[in-house]
Design a protein around this motif. Structure first.
Motif, PDB file in Angstrom:
ATOM      1  N   GLY A 111       0.818  -1.206   0.000  1.00 44.59           N
ATOM      2  CA  GLY A 111       0.000   0.000   0.000  1.00 44.59           C
ATOM      3  C   GLY A 111       0.848   1.250   0.000  1.00 44.59           C
ATOM      4  O   GLY A 111       0.536   2.241  -0.683  1.00 44.59           O
ATOM      5  N   GLY A 127      -1.316  -6.427  -3.968  1.00 44.26           N
ATOM      6  CA  GLY A 127      -1.965  -5.898  -2.774  1.00 44.26           C
ATOM      7  C   GLY A 127      -3.456  -6.163  -2.776  1.00 44.26           C
ATOM      8  O   GLY A 127      -4.049  -6.493  -1.740  1.00 44.26           O
ATOM      9  N   ASN A 139     -10.108  -2.089   2.097  1.00 47.85           N
ATOM     10  CA  ASN A 139      -8.864  -1.924   1.355  1.00 47.85           C
ATOM     11  C   ASN A 139      -8.966  -2.516  -0.039  1.00 47.85           C
ATOM     12  O   ASN A 139      -8.310  -2.026  -0.974  1.00 47.85           O
ATOM     13  CB  ASN A 139      -7.701  -2.573   2.111  1.00 47.85           C
ATOM     14  CG  ASN A 139      -6.674  -1.544   2.554  1.00 47.85           C
ATOM     15  OD1 ASN A 139      -6.631  -0.426   2.051  1.00 47.85           O
ATOM     16  ND2 ASN A 139      -5.834  -1.922   3.495  1.00 47.85           N
ATOM     17  N   ARG A 143      -7.647   0.629  -1.901  1.00 49.47           N
ATOM     18  CA  ARG A 143      -6.282   0.519  -2.417  1.00 49.47           C
ATOM     19  C   ARG A 143      -6.266   0.910  -3.901  1.00 49.47           C
ATOM     20  O   ARG A 143      -5.352   1.608  -4.359  1.00 49.47           O
ATOM     21  CB  ARG A 143      -5.766  -0.909  -2.246  1.00 49.47           C
ATOM     22  CG  ARG A 143      -4.337  -1.121  -2.753  1.00 49.47           C
ATOM     23  CD  ARG A 143      -3.979  -2.601  -2.738  1.00 49.47           C
ATOM     24  NE  ARG A 143      -4.038  -3.162  -1.414  1.00 49.47           N
ATOM     25  CZ  ARG A 143      -3.031  -3.200  -0.548  1.00 49.47           C
ATOM     26  NH1 ARG A 143      -1.860  -2.677  -0.893  1.00 49.47           N
ATOM     27  NH2 ARG A 143      -3.169  -3.756   0.644  1.00 49.47           N
TER      28      ARG A 143
END
Length: 485
Positions: A111, A127, A139, A143
């Motif tokens: 991240g 990720g 996320n 992200r």
């Protein structure tokens, strides 16, 4: 040193960087050729990103047996990294963190890379997968959202970011935005199988099964072959068939795509095969001899406590195969792992932090696995005792809403078999409030109303189930007819 296709500098020869670019193109399409392209980049001793790429590929398998290969791909940790670029050193740190068992820490480091280098597609993709493996929906969405404005509409790879973003939106229950982003992704790149997968999820979670069937049929040539995700997308199609009451059709998909004589021991594919048979098993549909090879595959592959989402599915396969004793052995091993690592973390600083697998197992994985073993033993009150306290946290051990629904169905069936009709009715009401078009929920409502003597209500619920199933079958038949035309 040369720049990749996104303008980011890499150490290594121009040929190695070109191979790295090809590997990225295959990665975002989930194409098997990614393995050879990454290996070609790594063949240049000066291309550290080729080695990092190879390590990530192994780690994303979620298999404990791949860790040694990932470590070997990365090379010794005591080498001189001073000549590397800051981004490359950051990737090395993330890969090493994951190899050490800290998947969550690796995701955090990736991240940081994405914030500094939002056009680093490898950091974004890996990720994103970590967020999926950890069930981190926020996320999974954000992200990608944090990087989107760094990509222009004319960037040829920007569509693949929208495919990832769509899945994050779907897991955050933002279905309208997800469908829009996913459709944009697949219009830009018809072979974006992750984007296709995201759109399929939106249809599933909204109960829009006929539209989902049509979508998958229309794009079958895009997702059904030549990629690592064809088994998972086939699983989604089988779920649609189950909603239509077509168990035979779902099993035909199982035999053709999910698990057969040519299937390899790949955890991410075994998950889908197991999850489909478990749904059928809960409803009393015989699976023939399909459980045995599945259980044998899990027995060869499983490392209890490494990734609890795998542990859960292995236990399902053992129970389905009539191996309740083996299921309890896995539970006992998970209990031992949790005790041992928990004690280690209270010791001296040299003992090190717990792994992500340990943390997920201790919080959610162990009680889920224990509940399944109780279910196999017919101890349904104990199932409720294990699942009810953690059901709002089940996402913490990975997977998607659709995948974790196997646990929710087990809870509902345990409530019914335990005679807890009040709880079962509440769980069905909860389902219908979110997805009114669920044939599964209507069938359970019809059953529960019949059990309480409400014949009129049961008949109405059964009629609703039949009508929904008819609509799904019509969608399947219509799609087939259009393909023949």
């Amino acid at each position: 040193m040369a720049d990749d296709s996104q303008g980011l500098s890499l150490t290594g020869s121009g040929e190695a960087v070109a191979a790295y670019d090809r590997a990225i193109e295959h990665l975002i399409r989930f194409q098997p050729a990614v393995v050879d392209a990454a290996a070609e980049a790594a063949a240049d001793p000066g291309c550290v990103m080729g080695r990092v790429f190879g390590a990530y590929l192994g780690l994303m398998s979620t298999e404990e047996g791949a860790v040694a290969a990932a470590r070997a791909a990365l090379g010794p940790a005591d080498g001189d990294d001073s000549a590397l670029l800051p981004r490359e050193r950051a990737h090395l740190a993330a890969a090493r963190r994951w190899i050490a068992g800290d998947m969550a820490g690796a995701g955090a480091l990736l991240g940081d890379i994405s914030v500094r280098y939002p056009r680093d597609l490898l950091a974004l993709f890996v990720g994103h997968q970590i967020d999926f493996f950890r069930g981190d929906a926020v996320n999974l969405r954000d992200r990608i959202g944090r990087a989107l404005t760094a990509w222009g509409a004319r960037d040829p790879q920007s569509g693949f970011l929208y495919g990832m973003y769509a899945f994050g939106l779907e897991e955050c229950n933002q279905y309208g935005q997800s469908a829009e982003a996913g459709q944009r992704a697949v219009e830009l790149n018809p072979d974006d199988v992750w984007g296709i997968h995201a759109v399929v999820h939106t249809y599933e979670m909204q109960g829009q099964v006929p539209a989902g069937v049509r979508f998958m049929r229309e794009r079958r040539s895009d997702w059904s072959k030549g990629n690592f995700l064809n088994v998972h997308n086939s699983w989604h199609y089988a779920l649609y068939l189950l909603q239509a009451g077509n168990s035979a059709g779902a099993l035909a998909v199982y035999d053709q795509f999910l698990h057969h004589g040519g299937s390899e021991d790949i955890a991410l594919e075994l998950l889908d095969a197991t999850a489909l048979l478990w749904r059928l098993w809960l409803e009393g549909t015989p699976a023939g001899d399909r459980w045995r090879p599945l259980a044998e595959a899990w027995a060869r592959l499983l490392a209890p406590g490494f990734y609890p989402f795998n542990d859960m599915h292995a236990i399902m396969a053992f129970i389905g195969n009539g191996e309740l004793g083996r299921a309890w052995e896995v539970v006992a091993e998970l209990e031992r792992v949790v005790r041992a690592d928990g004690q280690a973390t209270s010791g001296p600083p040299t003992s090190g932090p717990p792994t992500t697998g340990w943390a997920m197992t201790a919080a959610v994985g162990l009680p889920v696995c224990r509940s399944l073993a109780y279910f196999g033993a017919g101890q349904y009150e104990q199932v409720l005792g294990e699942l009810l306290p953690i059901r709002t946290r089940i996402h913490e051990f990975g997977g998607s809403h659709a995948q974790r629904d196997a646990v929710e169905r087990t809870l509902l069936e345990a409530a019914i078999r335990a005679g807890r009709m009040d709880l079962a009715s509440a769980l069905v009401s909860e389902r219908l409030s979110v997805r009114e078009c669920s044939t599964y929920a209507w069938s359970k409502r019809a059953f529960l109303l019949a059990m309480t003597g409400d014949r009129a209500g049961a008949a109405a619920a059964a009629a609703r189930e039949r009508e929904l199933a008819r609509q799904i079958r019509a969608a399947v038949d219509g799609a087939l007819a259009s393909r023949q035309d």
